[in-house]
Design an enzyme around this catalytic site. Structure first.
Site, PDB file in Angstrom:
ATOM      1  N   GLY A   1      38.421  69.784   9.935  1.00 24.70           N
ATOM      2  CA  GLY A   1      39.712  70.336  10.342  1.00 24.70           C
ATOM      3  C   GLY A   1      40.682  69.293  10.872  1.00 24.70           C
TER       4      GLY A   1
ATOM      5  CB  SER B   1      39.359  66.898   5.820  1.00 25.55           C
ATOM      6  OG  SER B   1      39.559  67.281   7.181  1.00 25.55           O
TER       7      SER B   1
ATOM      8  CD  GLU C   1      30.690  71.205   7.363  1.00 25.52           C
ATOM      9  OE1 GLU C   1      31.481  71.463   6.445  1.00 25.52           O
ATOM     10  OE2 GLU C   1      30.641  71.869   8.414  1.00 25.52           O
TER      11      GLU C   1
ATOM     12  CG  ASN D   1      33.289  78.083   7.536  1.00 27.02           C
ATOM     13  OD1 ASN D   1      33.418  79.267   7.870  1.00 27.02           O
ATOM     14  ND2 ASN D   1      33.087  77.114   8.413  1.00 27.02           N
TER      15      ASN D   1
END
Ligand code: PEP
Length: 250
Positions: free
Chosen positions: A172, A212, A166, A9
């Site tokens: 992130g 991550s 997720e 992504n």
């Protein structure tokens, strides 16, 4: 046998020229992949990406899709538009869209159904907030999101759908769910799908982990029974890192 899928992504990164350069760097590291490899650039990069991917084993994905065929929906893209530029996969309900752009479980459901009806493979993102994990309700939050995303989806279409677990707190942030945490929640997702469609369908659905994932932790995460691949953000923008994750996927 369910498919292992490693999808990048790219979020709001890369111009068309930069996307072409990144694809050229990824092509060799993806060429011997034992899994499906997907890249999801921004909408404006899709035509250049399609051209750069010609003759490769890498599939093209988009980051969002609208549920209507056309009309007064400024800034949105339809299934037909994405298909016309060679898109095969589409990310739906990413936590950034839920957090910043008003995406709800209802619109995730509508987008998922529209994607499937039009022949795109949805990668439906689900995951708990940090405080939901701390309150001990991760499993029910994720099960609810899965049930709502798949409401009205046939068993045949459910088999084609990819679910990406997720955890929002891991996206992130550099914080990764442990491999056991990822496996447990991916297992809850599979059990939820089994409760809706039966065990046979659940066994066929690809359930990715995202948050991550990187060259250093991919191997441990991807070894887990219920983790069938990854949805990768930051590390997908660096060809060697993305290549290491692809290599870890068997
Ligand atoms: C994502 O955006 O889907 C994601 C998993 O991002 P990151 O890998 O950067 O945490």
């Amino acid at each position: 046998m369910r498919k292992t899928i490693i999808a990048g992504n790219w979020k709001m990164n890369k111009t068309p020229d930069e996307a072409t350069a990144l694809i050229n760097a990824i092509r060799p590291v993806a060429s011997g992949a034992n899994c499906e490899v997907v890249v999801c650039p921004t909408a404006v990069c899709l035509p250049a990406a399609k051209e750069a991917l010609a003759g490769s084993n890498i599939k093209l994905g988009a980051q969002n899709v609208h549920f209507e065929k056309s009309g007064a929906f400024t800034g949105e893209l339809s299934v037909d538009m994405l298909k016309a530029v060679g898109v095969e996969y589409v990310i739906i309900g990413h936590s950034e869209r839920r957090q910043y752009f008003g995406e709800t479980d209802e619109t995730v459901n509508k987008r998922t159904k529209a994607a499937l009806a039009g022949g795109l493979i949805p990668i439906v993102c689900v995951g708990e907030l940090l405080w939901e994990r701390e309150c001990g309700i991760t499993n029910e939050v994720v099960a609810r999101q899965v049930k709502l995303a798949l409401f009205g989806v046939s068993a045949e279409d459910a088999k084609k759908t990819v679910i990406a677990y997720e955890p929002v707190w891991a996206i992130g942030t550099g914080k990764t769910a442990t491999a056991d945490q990822a496996d447990e929640v991916c297992g809850v997702i599979r059990a939820t799908i089994a409760s809706l469609y039966g065990a046979e369908v659940a066994e066929e659905v690809t359930i990715q982990y995202g948050g991550s994932m990187n060259a250093g932790n991919a191997d441990e995460l991807l070894r887990k029974e219920n983790v069938d691949g990854g949805l990768i953000g930051g590390a997908a923008l660096k060809a060697p890192d993305f290549g290491a994750i692809i290599a870890a996927a068997k």
